[in-house]
Design a protein around this motif. Structure first.
Motif, PDB file in Angstrom:
ATOM      1  N   LEU A 188      67.975  14.854  28.356  1.00 45.62           N
ATOM      2  CA  LEU A 188      66.592  15.188  28.591  1.00 45.62           C
ATOM      3  C   LEU A 188      66.425  16.560  28.368  1.00 45.62           C
ATOM      4  CD1 LEU A 188      67.031  11.994  29.784  1.00 45.62           C
ATOM      5  CD2 LEU A 188      64.862  12.309  30.803  1.00 45.62           C
ATOM      6  N   VAL A 189      65.030  16.870  28.132  1.00 46.15           N
ATOM      7  CA  VAL A 189      64.772  18.100  28.488  1.00 46.15           C
ATOM      8  C   VAL A 189      63.687  18.308  29.547  1.00 46.15           C
ATOM      9  CG1 VAL A 189      63.612  20.360  27.578  1.00 46.15           C
ATOM     10  CG2 VAL A 189      64.920  18.848  26.161  1.00 46.15           C
ATOM     11  N   ALA A 190      63.903  19.043  30.606  1.00 43.67           N
ATOM     12  CA  ALA A 190      62.992  19.184  31.872  1.00 43.67           C
ATOM     13  C   ALA A 190      62.630  20.698  31.777  1.00 43.67           C
ATOM     14  CB  ALA A 190      63.652  18.848  32.913  1.00 43.67           C
ATOM     15  N   LEU A 191      61.721  21.163  32.815  1.00 42.83           N
ATOM     16  CA  LEU A 191      61.070  22.381  33.025  1.00 42.83           C
ATOM     17  C   LEU A 191      61.822  23.142  34.182  1.00 42.83           C
ATOM     18  CD1 LEU A 191      57.395  21.603  32.661  1.00 42.83           C
ATOM     19  CD2 LEU A 191      58.874  22.469  30.927  1.00 42.83           C
ATOM     20  N   LYS A 192      62.185  24.164  34.046  1.00 39.05           N
ATOM     21  CA  LYS A 192      62.447  25.083  35.258  1.00 39.05           C
ATOM     22  C   LYS A 192      61.383  25.123  36.092  1.00 39.05           C
ATOM     23  CE  LYS A 192      65.787  27.978  32.880  1.00 39.05           C
ATOM     24  NZ  LYS A 192      66.234  29.297  32.342  1.00 39.05           N
ATOM     25  N   GLY A 193      61.616  25.107  37.531  1.00 43.51           N
ATOM     26  CA  GLY A 193      60.650  24.998  38.369  1.00 43.51           C
ATOM     27  C   GLY A 193      60.074  23.557  38.903  1.00 43.51           C
ATOM     28  N   GLY A 194      60.890  22.552  38.265  1.00 41.41           N
ATOM     29  CA  GLY A 194      60.287  21.184  38.187  1.00 41.41           C
ATOM     30  C   GLY A 194      61.090  20.660  39.619  1.00 41.41           C
ATOM     31  N   TYR A 195      60.419  19.747  40.026  1.00 37.78           N
ATOM     32  CA  TYR A 195      61.119  18.719  41.180  1.00 37.78           C
ATOM     33  C   TYR A 195      60.867  17.258  40.848  1.00 37.78           C
ATOM     34  CZ  TYR A 195      62.502  16.639  45.507  1.00 37.78           C
ATOM     35  OH  TYR A 195      63.080  15.836  46.267  1.00 37.78           O
ATOM     36  N   ILE A 217      60.776  15.439  30.079  1.00 40.70           N
ATOM     37  CA  ILE A 217      60.009  15.050  31.316  1.00 40.70           C
ATOM     38  C   ILE A 217      59.454  16.103  32.015  1.00 40.70           C
ATOM     39  CG2 ILE A 217      62.174  15.450  32.724  1.00 40.70           C
ATOM     40  CD1 ILE A 217      60.922  13.121  34.490  1.00 40.70           C
ATOM     41  N   CYS A 218      58.172  16.290  32.513  1.00 37.79           N
ATOM     42  CA  CYS A 218      57.527  17.027  33.337  1.00 37.79           C
ATOM     43  C   CYS A 218      56.649  16.569  34.265  1.00 37.79           C
ATOM     44  CB  CYS A 218      56.779  17.825  32.476  1.00 37.79           C
ATOM     45  SG  CYS A 218      55.181  17.571  31.743  1.00 37.79           S
ATOM     46  N   GLU A 219      56.056  17.304  35.166  1.00 31.93           N
ATOM     47  CA  GLU A 219      55.126  17.108  36.187  1.00 31.93           C
ATOM     48  C   GLU A 219      53.845  17.568  35.731  1.00 31.93           C
ATOM     49  OE1 GLU A 219      56.785  18.505  40.625  1.00 31.93           O
ATOM     50  OE2 GLU A 219      57.869  19.289  38.578  1.00 31.93           O
ATOM     51  N   PRO A 220      52.791  16.903  35.308  1.00 30.72           N
ATOM     52  CA  PRO A 220      51.582  17.061  34.442  1.00 30.72           C
ATOM     53  C   PRO A 220      50.861  18.115  35.405  1.00 30.72           C
ATOM     54  CG  PRO A 220      51.870  14.877  34.303  1.00 30.72           C
ATOM     55  CD  PRO A 220      52.870  15.042  35.285  1.00 30.72           C
ATOM     56  N   VAL A 221      50.554  19.249  34.918  1.00 31.37           N
ATOM     57  CA  VAL A 221      49.855  20.444  35.604  1.00 31.37           C
ATOM     58  C   VAL A 221      50.147  20.953  36.730  1.00 31.37           C
ATOM     59  CG1 VAL A 221      47.890  19.973  33.996  1.00 31.37           C
ATOM     60  CG2 VAL A 221      47.856  19.336  36.531  1.00 31.37           C
ATOM     61  N   PHE A 222      50.959  20.178  37.601  1.00 32.49           N
ATOM     62  CA  PHE A 222      51.112  20.548  39.119  1.00 32.49           C
ATOM     63  C   PHE A 222      52.808  20.470  39.268  1.00 32.49           C
ATOM     64  CE2 PHE A 222      51.651  19.011  43.573  1.00 32.49           C
ATOM     65  CZ  PHE A 222      51.748  20.194  44.276  1.00 32.49           C
ATOM     66  N   GLN A 223      53.660  21.543  39.363  1.00 33.55           N
ATOM     67  CA  GLN A 223      54.944  21.438  39.791  1.00 33.55           C
ATOM     68  C   GLN A 223      54.993  21.432  41.424  1.00 33.55           C
ATOM     69  OE1 GLN A 223      56.777  24.610  37.347  1.00 33.55           O
ATOM     70  NE2 GLN A 223      57.776  22.783  36.097  1.00 33.55           N
ATOM     71  N   GLY A 224      55.140  20.659  42.059  1.00 36.80           N
ATOM     72  CA  GLY A 224      54.932  20.578  43.387  1.00 36.80           C
ATOM     73  C   GLY A 224      56.259  21.040  44.070  1.00 36.80           C
ATOM     74  N   GLY A 225      57.140  20.105  44.124  1.00 34.60           N
ATOM     75  CA  GLY A 225      58.286  20.229  45.342  1.00 34.60           C
ATOM     76  C   GLY A 225      59.183  21.886  45.288  1.00 34.60           C
ATOM     77  N   ASN A 226      59.197  22.413  44.094  1.00 37.25           N
ATOM     78  CA  ASN A 226      59.921  23.600  43.596  1.00 37.25           C
ATOM     79  C   ASN A 226      59.243  24.632  43.399  1.00 37.25           C
ATOM     80  OD1 ASN A 226      62.722  23.857  43.919  1.00 37.25           O
ATOM     81  ND2 ASN A 226      62.994  22.241  42.342  1.00 37.25           N
ATOM     82  N   GLY A 227      57.856  24.813  43.808  1.00 40.12           N
ATOM     83  CA  GLY A 227      57.173  26.092  43.770  1.00 40.12           C
ATOM     84  C   GLY A 227      55.729  26.018  43.726  1.00 40.12           C
ATOM     85  N   MET A 228      55.175  24.832  43.772  1.00 36.29           N
ATOM     86  CA  MET A 228      53.609  24.922  43.864  1.00 36.29           C
ATOM     87  C   MET A 228      53.225  25.558  42.976  1.00 36.29           C
ATOM     88  SD  MET A 228      52.424  23.133  46.658  1.00 36.29           S
ATOM     89  CE  MET A 228      53.651  21.782  47.238  1.00 36.29           C
ATOM     90  N   TRP A 229      53.417  25.223  41.719  1.00 42.33           N
ATOM     91  CA  TRP A 229      52.998  26.072  40.601  1.00 42.33           C
ATOM     92  C   TRP A 229      52.114  24.983  39.742  1.00 42.33           C
ATOM     93  CZ3 TRP A 229      51.972  30.471  39.024  1.00 42.33           C
ATOM     94  CH2 TRP A 229      51.544  30.491  37.644  1.00 42.33           C
ATOM     95  N   LEU A 230      50.760  25.601  39.461  1.00 38.16           N
ATOM     96  CA  LEU A 230      49.833  24.933  38.540  1.00 38.16           C
ATOM     97  C   LEU A 230      49.774  25.573  37.160  1.00 38.16           C
ATOM     98  CD1 LEU A 230      47.005  25.000  41.872  1.00 38.16           C
ATOM     99  CD2 LEU A 230      48.279  22.960  40.743  1.00 38.16           C
ATOM    100  N   TYR A 231      49.841  24.683  36.143  1.00 39.36           N
ATOM    101  CA  TYR A 231      49.831  25.347  34.942  1.00 39.36           C
ATOM    102  C   TYR A 231      48.751  24.624  33.908  1.00 39.36           C
ATOM    103  CZ  TYR A 231      52.840  21.467  33.552  1.00 39.36           C
ATOM    104  OH  TYR A 231      53.779  20.156  33.360  1.00 39.36           O
ATOM    105  N   ASN A 232      48.735  25.197  32.561  1.00 40.70           N
ATOM    106  CA  ASN A 232      47.639  25.059  31.841  1.00 40.70           C
ATOM    107  C   ASN A 232      47.972  23.831  31.132  1.00 40.70           C
ATOM    108  OD1 ASN A 232      46.287  25.240  29.449  1.00 40.70           O
ATOM    109  ND2 ASN A 232      45.611  27.138  30.372  1.00 40.70           N
ATOM    110  N   ALA A 233      46.951  22.768  31.051  1.00 35.30           N
ATOM    111  CA  ALA A 233      47.022  21.603  30.572  1.00 35.30           C
ATOM    112  C   ALA A 233      47.269  21.505  29.011  1.00 35.30           C
ATOM    113  CB  ALA A 233      45.837  20.579  30.852  1.00 35.30           C
TER     114      ALA A 233
END
Ligand SMILES: Cc1ncc(COP(=O)(O)O)c(C=O)c1O
Length: 456
Positions: free
Chosen positions: A140-147, A211-227
């Motif tokens: 799989l490909v996942a995103l850095k900063g994801g949880y 796989i990704c967390e849509p627009v909100f990376q929570g548990g690893n950085g509380m990061w909000l990104y562009n849709a």
């Protein structure tokens, strides 16, 4: 009957707590009861639960409708194995979810926690590719900063440089693209997608899914990104025959404003919050092939999650030589959890959470934006019922404890993030109190770096 200090003494000596050393951890509160937005401790403290007990208590604690549903179900049947049996609560919940979920996502695998639903999603993607004659597509490909959770398969999809590095030896190896940097409140910049394109180009023949967390990376950085990122993901996956998995465990159930995090990528920006699932409109814009939900599914009353596949994914697996999906938790479709989830869906459908969250967002913005001026502030981020003050350095746990006691607001900062994700029923004045507590933590002197209780 043991008194409070005897109970705490046993706890400190024998019970592991999340992300914490067994001994010498910062003082813990002995929770006695919880109602609505508030947790009461044995020594009489009343604390607003500003993190919804890790983001699941959407309707408030001990929500009477959900408690009653669990009670009623408990009189009939608390549990029965889901292998060889089915039951009304599971079927009713399934019917309700098919209507509640985005159109086309309607093949449901009940799991007992978010991490397990992520494991199922990854396995489903691999089994899908196997069924299509591509056994080599098993990464799989996942995103850095994801949880995505703490089980081995879910850790392997979470930030590769995060808190799980110690366990690399037992994790399957996947590929990672850079964290999307284009912020939710900026215009989409296509250069933000270059890293993902490159990773996919390099490993195309091996990739089952992204796989990704849509627009909100929570548990690893509380990061909000562009849709805009989600739109590009869908296009790329379609072009390459790769499945797309949205992990909506944290972002789902109105946490970011609309019902699903992915909805920020639907239609024109003004229509982002449109409730396509109910309007019957075709929202083909950006939908995943597999989706995971959990946390607020039962409103935080029972542990339950689900991995949901599209018709297409389910058909390919079902019509193949190995048609069974090889996963089966003991507590799969637990009837009490199903009953809780049905009652929770009732509330999600009957209450106007989109408006409530909009009101929470407004208060969070008004209170938190000025905190950018604090000397120790690195960033402020707000979306829906999520507000985060990122600090340059975190204060001592003693200072955080003092603020919690003084303000009566339960916050649980991790790394440099002091954040709130309050129950969706939180009043505006309670949001103000929460923000005041965040501000006080932001004003504390930074303390020495500690590894203790450092992650969500
Ligand atoms: C996006 C996401 N996925 C998966 C999980 C794991 O869920 P659980 O803790 O229920 O296993 C979490 C938990 O925080 C999460 O935020």
């Amino acid at each position: 009957m043991k008194n409070a200090s005897e109970l705490l003494e046993f706890d400190a000596g024998h019970l592991w707590h999340p992300y914490a050393a067994l001994r010498n951890t910062p003082a813990r509160f002995l929770a006695r009861s919880a109602q609505g937005t508030t947790i009461e401790t044995a020594d009489g403290l009343k604390l607003i639960d500003a993190v919804s007990s890790w983001w699941c208590v959407a309707h408030g604690h001990n929500c009477p409708e959900i408690v009653e549903a669990i009670r009623k179900q408990s009189e009939k049947m608390c549990h029965v194995m889901f292998g060889g049996f089915t039951h009304e609560p599971a079927i009713e919940l399934g019917e309700r979810l098919v209507k509640f979920l985005p159109k086309g996502l309607n093949k449901i695998f009940y799991a007992d926690s978010g991490s397990i639903s992520v494991e199922c999603a990854a396995k489903m993607a691999v089994q899908y590719q196997f069924a299509k004659g591509h056994p080599e597509k098993c990464k799989l490909v996942a995103l850095k900063g994801g949880y995505h959770g703490d089980t081995a398969g879910a850790m392997a999809l979470s930030d590769p440089d995060g808190m799980h590095t110690l366990f690399r030896g037992i994790m399957p190896q996947h590929y990672f693209a850079e964290r999307p940097n284009c912020r939710a409140d900026e215009p989409w910049d296509d250069r933000d997608f270059a890293s993902m394109e490159q990773v996919v180009a390099e490993h195309e023949g091996e990739i089952a899914a992204i796989i990704c967390e849509p627009v909100f990376q929570g548990g690893n950085g509380m990061w909000l990104y562009n849709a805009g990122y989600l739109k590009r993901l869908r296009k790329l996956c379609d072009e390459k025959g790769i499945l797309l998995i949205f992990d909506e465990i944290a972002a789902g159930f109105y946490r970011t404003g609309p019902r699903w995090g992915m909805e920020h990528a639907w239609g024109t920006p003004g229509a982002a919050g449109k409730d396509c699932a109910n309007s019957g409109e075709d929202c083909a814009a950006v939908l995943p092939d597999i989706m995971t939900i959990g946390k607020a599914l039962t409103g935080g009353h029972m542990t339950m999650a689900a991995c949901v596949a599209s018709e297409m994914v389910a058909d390919v697996i079902t019509n193949s030589k190995i048609s069974a999906f090889m996963h089966g938790p003991t507590y799969m479709a637990n009837p009490l959890a199903c009953a809780a989830a049905i009652a929770s869906l009732d509330l999600f459908e009957n209450r106007d959470y989109a408006s409530r969250v909009a009101a929470i967002e407004k208060r969070l913005r008004a209170n938190l934006e000025p905190l950018r001026n604090l000397e120790n502030a690195a960033d402020v981020r707000v979306l829906g019922a999520i507000g985060c003050l990122e600090l340059k350095a975190i204060p001592t746990s003693d200072d955080i404890l003092r603020v919690i006691k003084e303000t009566g607001v339960w916050l649980r900062p991790f790394c440099n993030y002091v954040y709130t994700m309050p129950p969706l029923i939180t009043s505006e004045s309670e949001v103000d109190r929460i923000c005041e507590a965040i501000k006080m933590i932001g004003q504390c002197e930074p303390g020495p770096v500690s590894d203790d209780e450092f992650h969500e």
